[in-house]
Scaffold this motif. Structure first.
Motif, short mmCIF file in Angstrom:
data_model
loop_
_atom_site.label_atom_id
_atom_site.label_comp_id
_atom_site.label_asym_id
_atom_site.label_seq_id
_atom_site.Cartn_x
_atom_site.Cartn_y
_atom_site.Cartn_z
N ASP A 157 -1.36 -1.32 -25.89
CA ASP A 157 -2.09 -1.52 -24.62
C ASP A 157 -3.59 -1.53 -24.91
OD1 ASP A 157 -2.96 -1.75 -22.06
OD2 ASP A 157 -2.46 0.32 -21.49
N VAL A 158 -4.07 -2.62 -25.45
CA VAL A 158 -5.44 -2.70 -25.95
C VAL A 158 -6.47 -2.55 -24.82
CG1 VAL A 158 -7.07 -4.13 -27.25
CG2 VAL A 158 -4.65 -4.12 -27.86
N ASN A 159 -6.19 -3.13 -23.66
CA ASN A 159 -7.17 -3.04 -22.57
C ASN A 159 -6.96 -1.83 -21.66
OD1 ASN A 159 -4.93 -3.89 -21.20
ND2 ASN A 159 -5.84 -5.75 -20.37
N GLY A 160 -5.95 -1.01 -21.98
CA GLY A 160 -5.78 0.26 -21.28
C GLY A 160 -5.38 0.17 -19.82
N ASP A 161 -4.70 -0.90 -19.42
CA ASP A 161 -4.28 -0.99 -18.01
C ASP A 161 -2.86 -0.45 -17.79
OD1 ASP A 161 -2.82 -2.98 -19.21
OD2 ASP A 161 -3.42 -4.57 -17.83
N ILE A 163 -0.13 -1.44 -19.18
CA ILE A 163 0.91 -2.45 -19.40
C ILE A 163 0.67 -3.10 -20.76
CG2 ILE A 163 2.05 -4.48 -18.40
CD1 ILE A 163 0.21 -3.92 -15.89
N ILE A 164 1.75 -3.40 -21.47
CA ILE A 164 1.61 -4.11 -22.74
C ILE A 164 2.05 -5.55 -22.48
CG2 ILE A 164 2.41 -4.23 -25.13
CD1 ILE A 164 3.05 -1.14 -24.75
N ASN A 165 1.10 -6.45 -22.55
CA ASN A 165 1.44 -7.85 -22.23
C ASN A 165 0.58 -8.83 -23.03
OD1 ASN A 165 -1.02 -7.95 -20.93
ND2 ASN A 165 -0.17 -7.84 -18.88
N ASP A 168 -3.09 -8.24 -24.01
CA ASP A 168 -3.40 -7.35 -25.13
C ASP A 168 -3.31 -8.09 -26.46
OD1 ASP A 168 -3.65 -4.93 -23.48
OD2 ASP A 168 -1.54 -5.27 -23.11
CA LIG Z 1 -2.68 -3.89 -21.39
#
Ligand SMILES: [Ca+2]
Ligand SMILES: [Ca+2]
Length: 217
Positions: A157-161, A163-165, A168
């Motif tokens: 979850d690179v952008n930290g929201d 959700i892994i999508n 990211d």
């Molecule tokens: Ca994310």
């Protein structure tokens, strides 16, 4: 053709200018932050096991904030209360409670000019903002508290929201080509195989996780 390349380069340079800021590490635990409230409201935060949670000063996404680690419930005491009160917690959209965004609803009567609500939202999602409304006879609904919920970064979850999508995966690729340099926690969770680099292999793992071919742990 030449013009397209120039425009492309300009966009890339512009993107890089905005992204070369190092991020401070976000908290390791989930929790509540950015709390605002009306003067007549007292809030006590609790974790799942009803332990009182004290605020800790921390940084979330490079902003200083008071953070209530592991908080999932709260007790609201509203003073100056004379009538029966209805309390609603709504996710995200201020001004429009609907069946879809209400995460808590309760009603109570005052005791010694105070009303107390023990509030336990049905869901709290990372990156979302919540609004607590209070309504009573002859007084329209008003926001008495707002807060945000933070979830600790999952691998991928690179952008930290929360959700892994594919967004990211795209961040990993942007890092790889030098458009958006990842650092700190973002880099750590972006490097899904832990080999010290964020590259297309990590982007692929994120996409595989997204479509259910692989589970990132
Ligand atoms: Ca994310
Ligand atoms: Ca890697």
């Amino acid at each position: 053709m030449k013009r397209t390349i120039c425009v492309g380069l300009a966009i890339i340079m512009l993107l890089s200018a905005f992204s070369i800021t190092a991020l401070a590490d976000n908290p390791e635990q989930d929790g509540i932050y950015d709390v605002t409230k009306s003067n007549n409201v007292t809030i006590t935060f609790y974790d799942e096991n009803n332990n009182v949670i004290k605020a800790a000063n921390t940084q979330i996404d490079d902003k200083n904030t008071e953070f209530y680690a592991d908080a999932v419930k709260m007790e609201l005491e509203i003073s100056g209360a004379t009538d029966q009160y209805e309390l609603i917690i709504v996710q995200s959209e201020e001004g429009a409670p609907t069946a879809d965004n209400i995460v808590y609803i309760d009603q109570t009567s005052p005791k010694d000019e105070k009303v107390t609500f023990m509030v336990y939202p049905s869901k709290l999602e990372g990156g979302e903002e919540y609004f607590i409304y209070l309504a009573t006879n002859g007084k329209s609904r008003e926001v008495i508290v707002s807060f945000k919920y933070y979830t600790a970064r999952l691998k991928g979850d690179v952008n930290g929201d929360g959700i892994i999508n594919p967004e990211d995966a795209l961040s990993c690729l942007k890092h790889y080509v030098g458009i958006e340099i990842l650092s700190g926690k973002s880099f750590k969770v972006g490097d899904t195989n832990g080999d010290g680099v964020v590259d297309p292999v990590d982007a692929l793992s994120i996409l595989k996780h997204y479509v259910g071919l692989e589970v990132l742990k």
